[in-house]
Design an enzyme around this catalytic site. Sequence first.
Site, short mmCIF file in Angstrom:
data_model
loop_
_atom_site.label_atom_id
_atom_site.label_comp_id
_atom_site.label_asym_id
_atom_site.label_seq_id
_atom_site.Cartn_x
_atom_site.Cartn_y
_atom_site.Cartn_z
N GLU A 13 0.94 -1.36 0.06
CA GLU A 13 -0.06 0.06 -0.01
C GLU A 13 0.77 1.23 0.08
O GLU A 13 0.52 2.35 -0.74
CB GLU A 13 -1.09 0.00 1.10
CG GLU A 13 -1.94 -1.34 1.32
CD GLU A 13 -2.76 -1.37 -0.03
OE1 GLU A 13 -3.05 -0.32 -0.88
OE2 GLU A 13 -3.10 -2.71 -0.19
N HIS A 33 1.91 1.94 -3.38
CA HIS A 33 1.01 2.62 -4.21
C HIS A 33 1.39 4.14 -4.05
O HIS A 33 1.16 4.87 -5.19
CB HIS A 33 -0.36 2.22 -3.66
CG HIS A 33 -0.93 0.73 -4.63
ND1 HIS A 33 -0.88 0.80 -5.87
CD2 HIS A 33 -1.50 -0.18 -4.14
CE1 HIS A 33 -1.63 -0.31 -6.38
NE2 HIS A 33 -1.81 -0.99 -5.36
#
Length: 287
Positions: A140, A143
């Site tokens: 994450e 990202h």
Amino acid sequence: MKRVFLLIATNLAILLVASIVMSILGVNTSTMGGLLVFAAIFGFGGSFISLAISKWMAKKTMGCEVIVQPRDETERWLVDTVTRQAKQAGINMPEVAIYQSPEMNAFATGPSKNNALVAVSTGLLYGMTRDEIEGVLAHEVSHVANGDMVTLTLIQGVVNTFVIFAARVVAGIIDNFVSSNDEEGQGLGMFAYMGVVFVLDMLFGILASIIVAYFSRIREFKADEGAARLAGKDKMIAALERLRAGPESGAMPAQMSAFGINGKRSMADFMMSHPPLEKRIAALKNS
């Protein structure tokens, strides 16, 4: 800046090609510029508004509870891990949140890489080992560091513009054809024209979804690679193996799902926002 230039170039290319095609087909191109501006305003407007309020929407729709002051050792470890990974990735510390859900999932969202949110489900937090969770968090954070939220917003804006623009251009061609073969020269008429535009919006919208899903899958592989660098390949593979062994992820709003660790299966791979877990694991093992 490169993304902005790419965005402008793409839209200019769409206008140029459409204008040439319209000229060949004998359709009046004098209003093409206005139509493209209209399409871009609506196409990009919704995407950027969605991006701007993405953190707020995530907190409301997913019931995310942001960790302001860790209440226990688990929350302290969670915040410390994200802090360390964010520093490694060279970004500002994202907000860290937990949302109530029995399924193992997590997502990242936010308007920019320095104004983001990383959230994990209770199912993931208490159902995975810390090494596996570290792999998920690194995915994450990657990202966020890769600017995927902005990148996919630009891509979504381009395809939205294409859908709006192309649907009305094709409807205009059909209307022009009907008018030229109609003794009264009335064309489709307002309601028939709107119906044609609606159908074309749906058809081009499906094509647009396939394009966005394709780029989303590429970003997932990139985030996996980034996670391997931040947390180690073994931890990322272990996290994906655990997800593969567990039940399929349930419903999650599309904007959050696009940046989740695990996406929903689809009837066809080309419609999925995430590559199959087997392919992601194989890519990491072969990297």
